[in-house]
Design a protein around this motif. Structure first.
Motif, mmCIF file in Angstrom:
data_model
loop_
_atom_site.group_PDB
_atom_site.id
_atom_site.type_symbol
_atom_site.label_atom_id
_atom_site.label_comp_id
_atom_site.label_asym_id
_atom_site.label_seq_id
_atom_site.Cartn_x
_atom_site.Cartn_y
_atom_site.Cartn_z
ATOM 1 N N SER B 149 0.829 -0.931 0.011
ATOM 2 C CA SER B 149 -0.136 0.199 0.151
ATOM 3 C C SER B 149 0.357 2.008 0.208
ATOM 4 C CB SER B 149 -0.478 0.187 0.994
ATOM 5 O OG SER B 149 -0.358 -0.225 2.517
ATOM 6 N N SER B 150 1.798 1.074 -0.588
ATOM 7 C CA SER B 150 3.170 1.653 0.370
ATOM 8 C C SER B 150 3.833 2.650 -1.686
ATOM 9 C CB SER B 150 3.904 1.717 1.298
ATOM 10 O OG SER B 150 4.511 0.434 1.206
ATOM 11 N N ALA B 151 3.328 2.505 -2.435
ATOM 12 C CA ALA B 151 3.811 3.038 -3.704
ATOM 13 C C ALA B 151 3.219 3.815 -3.911
ATOM 14 C CB ALA B 151 3.376 1.957 -4.877
ATOM 15 N N LYS B 152 4.739 5.043 -4.650
ATOM 16 C CA LYS B 152 4.564 6.256 -4.483
ATOM 17 C C LYS B 152 4.495 6.959 -6.464
ATOM 18 C CE LYS B 152 4.075 7.755 -0.391
ATOM 19 N NZ LYS B 152 3.532 6.673 0.054
ATOM 20 N N GLU B 153 3.304 8.339 -6.523
ATOM 21 C CA GLU B 153 3.655 8.466 -7.829
ATOM 22 C C GLU B 153 5.288 8.365 -8.475
ATOM 23 O OE1 GLU B 153 1.649 12.404 -8.723
ATOM 24 O OE2 GLU B 153 2.384 12.236 -10.340
ATOM 25 N N GLY B 154 6.010 8.203 -9.463
ATOM 26 C CA GLY B 154 7.294 8.218 -9.645
ATOM 27 C C GLY B 154 8.140 7.077 -9.450
ATOM 28 N N ASP B 155 7.588 6.420 -8.598
ATOM 29 C CA ASP B 155 8.319 4.624 -8.251
ATOM 30 C C ASP B 155 8.272 4.200 -9.624
ATOM 31 O OD1 ASP B 155 8.655 5.688 -5.572
ATOM 32 O OD2 ASP B 155 7.156 4.421 -4.382
ATOM 33 N N TYR B 156 9.509 3.220 -10.018
ATOM 34 C CA TYR B 156 10.050 2.714 -11.448
ATOM 35 C C TYR B 156 8.944 1.313 -10.095
ATOM 36 C CZ TYR B 156 12.999 6.343 -12.179
ATOM 37 O OH TYR B 156 13.528 7.108 -12.142
ATOM 38 N N ILE B 157 8.452 0.844 -11.506
ATOM 39 C CA ILE B 157 8.050 -0.843 -10.789
ATOM 40 C C ILE B 157 9.195 -1.895 -11.541
ATOM 41 C CG2 ILE B 157 6.294 -2.432 -11.352
ATOM 42 C CD1 ILE B 157 4.331 -0.021 -12.571
ATOM 43 N N HIS B 223 -3.158 -4.715 -10.159
ATOM 44 C CA HIS B 223 -4.462 -4.317 -9.930
ATOM 45 C C HIS B 223 -4.648 -3.435 -8.654
ATOM 46 C CE1 HIS B 223 -6.002 -3.579 -13.671
ATOM 47 N NE2 HIS B 223 -6.461 -2.732 -13.540
ATOM 48 N N ASN B 224 -4.746 -5.025 -7.426
ATOM 49 C CA ASN B 224 -4.320 -4.870 -6.088
ATOM 50 C C ASN B 224 -3.229 -3.758 -5.479
ATOM 51 O OD1 ASN B 224 -5.832 -6.501 -6.136
ATOM 52 N ND2 ASN B 224 -5.162 -8.493 -5.972
ATOM 53 N N LEU B 225 -1.778 -4.065 -5.771
ATOM 54 C CA LEU B 225 -0.708 -3.032 -5.333
ATOM 55 C C LEU B 225 -1.524 -1.425 -5.308
ATOM 56 C CD1 LEU B 225 2.434 -3.494 -5.513
ATOM 57 C CD2 LEU B 225 2.117 -1.457 -6.156
ATOM 58 N N CYS B 226 -2.241 -1.465 -6.837
ATOM 59 C CA CYS B 226 -2.107 -0.046 -7.217
ATOM 60 C C CYS B 226 -3.659 0.719 -6.468
ATOM 61 C CB CYS B 226 -2.653 0.101 -8.893
ATOM 62 S SG CYS B 226 -0.902 0.506 -9.939
ATOM 63 N N ARG B 227 -4.741 -0.634 -6.244
ATOM 64 C CA ARG B 227 -5.524 0.097 -4.926
ATOM 65 C C ARG B 227 -5.289 0.150 -4.264
ATOM 66 N NH1 ARG B 227 -8.740 -4.836 -5.088
ATOM 67 N NH2 ARG B 227 -7.387 -5.107 -2.763
ATOM 68 N N GLU B 228 -4.518 -0.202 -3.006
ATOM 69 C CA GLU B 228 -3.600 -0.638 -1.879
ATOM 70 C C GLU B 228 -3.025 0.477 -1.617
ATOM 71 O OE1 GLU B 228 -4.836 -1.928 0.991
ATOM 72 O OE2 GLU B 228 -6.494 -3.647 -0.255
ATOM 73 N N SER B 229 -2.254 1.644 -2.650
ATOM 74 C CA SER B 229 -1.590 2.503 -2.757
ATOM 75 C C SER B 229 -2.292 3.593 -3.685
ATOM 76 C CB SER B 229 -0.628 1.912 -3.549
ATOM 77 O OG SER B 229 0.181 1.271 -2.802
ATOM 78 N N ARG B 230 -3.848 3.534 -3.679
ATOM 79 C CA ARG B 230 -4.348 4.743 -4.450
ATOM 80 C C ARG B 230 -3.428 5.940 -5.013
ATOM 81 N NH1 ARG B 230 -8.033 6.220 -1.345
ATOM 82 N NH2 ARG B 230 -8.772 4.957 0.546
ATOM 83 N N VAL B 231 -2.528 4.676 -6.367
ATOM 84 C CA VAL B 231 -2.225 5.396 -7.411
ATOM 85 C C VAL B 231 -2.326 4.597 -8.648
ATOM 86 C CG1 VAL B 231 0.398 5.834 -6.298
ATOM 87 C CG2 VAL B 231 -0.059 3.200 -7.080
ATOM 88 N N GLY B 232 -1.737 4.750 -9.724
ATOM 89 C CA GLY B 232 -2.148 4.350 -11.133
ATOM 90 C C GLY B 232 -0.667 3.909 -11.729
ATOM 91 N N ALA B 233 -0.500 3.543 -12.770
ATOM 92 C CA ALA B 233 0.556 2.766 -13.587
ATOM 93 C C ALA B 233 0.633 2.355 -14.311
ATOM 94 C CB ALA B 233 0.499 1.435 -12.582
ATOM 95 N N LEU B 234 2.054 3.141 -14.884
ATOM 96 C CA LEU B 234 2.486 2.223 -16.868
ATOM 97 C C LEU B 234 2.615 1.283 -17.083
ATOM 98 C CD1 LEU B 234 1.367 3.402 -19.856
ATOM 99 C CD2 LEU B 234 3.987 4.741 -19.811
ATOM 100 N N ILE B 235 2.932 0.509 -17.408
ATOM 101 C CA ILE B 235 4.031 -0.856 -17.495
ATOM 102 C C ILE B 235 3.862 -0.578 -19.418
ATOM 103 C CG2 ILE B 235 3.111 -3.452 -17.430
ATOM 104 C CD1 ILE B 235 3.155 -2.286 -15.132
ATOM 105 N N TYR B 236 4.977 -1.198 -19.437
ATOM 106 C CA TYR B 236 5.674 -0.573 -21.433
ATOM 107 C C TYR B 236 5.101 -2.326 -20.857
ATOM 108 C CZ TYR B 236 7.645 2.779 -18.475
ATOM 109 O OH TYR B 236 8.061 3.556 -18.003
ATOM 110 N N ALA B 237 4.816 -2.919 -22.357
ATOM 111 C CA ALA B 237 4.671 -4.371 -22.105
ATOM 112 C C ALA B 237 5.791 -5.371 -23.136
ATOM 113 C CB ALA B 237 3.689 -5.079 -23.381
#
Lengths: 320, 320
Positions: B149-157, B223-237
């Motif tokens: 639940s602690s991912a932040k905007e700008g973090d690397y995935i 989706h679970n990680l983002c929901r709990e962290s209240r963030v979005g994400a962009l994944i590079y296929a």
């Protein structure tokens, strides 16, 4: 060879001798209902019970009471060590076609007993399953755990409450007898809605030399306590506490109430020993009865009945 | 209404809002795979997973590997929080006619992975059951738990290992395809015998801002990680790591390996985020790949593919 040829005890013995012995801080491990881990000045108690449809219950049972009972049996394990229940993980496999109404009532029963004993649900797992399957893990704590392996020759043997009610209640349910009469209703209720003896266990942790909860019946649980303590025992049949309701039921049935009291399981009362006799006031306060004494291991486990001593066989509810 | 209409998430939400909130020392409770309890300077991690015959596995699967896997999935939950697995309670319902040979192989697999990860069996419960039912509770510890639940905007995935192998292995098993060719054997092996990433999790606990293990598939777990962290994400296929074996299998099948990598579950790799980019040496040592970045919640969860961004639906393995 199949698992039923090995039996539950045989399986546990196999696991015990094949898996590595845990480190020192694990005071009690495989073979007990509850594990004990030393944690600073306290002790963590961890227990886990499975309840499976058609093995431990029928789906037709009242879901609210089933929810209560599925947690009660775990709370009783913590109580039997003188512990205080704290946190629980709830695992459940629900059949896909089980109604939400049923599940909600079940969960409300679970919630009800959690609040009664101040237990907090902190996690778990859920999935679909061909049969309803319940697996609850309960974590408790105590400053002084009471083991089942520390009874000594000369100790007094006590039980809380009355024995055999739950076994008779199960008999009524399985035979699908009517239970409108109050005494029958009482017995069924004692089976479906047992009260774990946390208050009693908390008090007894200061004075009991050994303790176990009566889940498999007086005979099996006493055998377990004696085996772990390497002692024998003598039980006074006339002193085994039996309710008026059970007596009345057994009169009509033409059965001896002792059969249910000794062999019937799931009373969730406490069986314990002390080195000194309890005061009458304590016995009265917690509905405790003196039912026997601990003897040398060589003497075996015996029962005094009609002036004669005989061996008490290890019999009752076995899983395989 | 039936449980399948509520769904797993709906059920968890109902429990969360109806049961009392645990006290402060319970840092993470219902809704996560693992509960966290503050315990002095350390944190206790407690997890529990159910495995049910015909839901999670077939009785025809290799019992040794099934024994390993039933513990591996729990170890993975502890690993995903940066924890060290310690003690386990093992609950099992065995069908009465299951052979002792089968059970012994199963238990040997369980023992094998316990010794590999220094996990001690300290108790449990066993009974008969219409279907094989496995319920394992695992207790671990960490000095620094990593939450989902602690991912932040700008973090690397990042992810460890390759994704999709296990899903492809399951596909092969369920379609009863032959898997004698080495690359197919490899995929099946990855499904039946996953390796929980404890070493990686232990290292990452110092630097990861959030972490989750990939049990339900990249899409659902992200989706679970983002929901709990209240963030979005962009994944590079193009950056999602896929094995040669999966590519080869998908070529013949005429499928895109990304389908398995994104939707296939049970890889038991780690998905985590960091605020600073990892050094190449670390990425190489632990087979880590950078696959995206955390964005604002409003942006949703998207995937960049063939130069175009599209929403990544929450889909994959759902239990109801």
């Amino acid at each position: 060879m199949e698992i039923k040829d090995i039996g539950e005890l045989g399986f546990i013995e196999w696991v015990k001798s094949n898996f590595k012995t845990p480190p020192e801080e694990v005071m009690v491990g495989i073979g007990d209902d509850t594990a004990i881990i030393k944690d600073g000045d306290n002790y963590l108690l961890i227990t886990k019970d499975l309840l499976i449809e058609d093995v431990h219950f029928k789906i037709g049972f009242d879901p609210f009471l089933l929810g209560r009972k599925s947690m009660a049996v775990n709370i009783s394990d913590i109580a039997s060590m003188g512990g205080e229940p704290l946190y629980s993980l709830f695992g459940v496999g629900f059949p896909k076609d089980l109604s939400w109404e049923w599940i909600k009532r079940f969960m409300e029963g679970l919630k009800n007993i959690c609040e009664e004993h101040n237990v907090f649900l902190i996690g778990g797992d859920t999935c679909s399953s061909p049969k309803l399957f319940i697996s609850i893990t309960l974590i408790g704590k105590t400053d002084k755990p009471v083991l089942r392996s520390s009874a000594k020759e000369g100790d007094y043997i006590y039980v809380t409450g009355n024995l055999g009610d739950s076994g008779a209640g199960l008999y009524i349910l399985l035979k699908e007898l009517s239970f409108e009469e109050p005494h029958l209703k009482y017995l069924v209720e004692r089976h479906l809605n047992p009260s774990p003896k946390v208050k009693e266990g908390r008090f007894l942790r200061k004075i009991a030399s050994s303790m176990i909860d009566l889940s498999d019946g007086l005979s099996i649980d006493l055998h377990n306590l004696c085996r772990e303590s390497r002692v024998g025992a003598l039980i006074y049949a006339d002193e085994i506490p039996v309710s008026q309701e059970l007596r009345k039921f057994c009169e009509k049935l033409g059965e001896n109430p002792l059969k249910f009291a000794i062999q019937g399981g799931e009373d969730y009362e406490l069986l314990f020993t002390t080195s000194e006799k309890l005061e009458d006031s304590v016995m009265e306060k917690f509905s405790i009865k003196l039912i026997g004494k601990i003897e040398k291991e060589e003497k075996g486990i015996r029962i005094l009945r009609n002036g004669r001593e005989e061996l008490l066989p290890r019999s009752g509810w076995e899983h395989f």
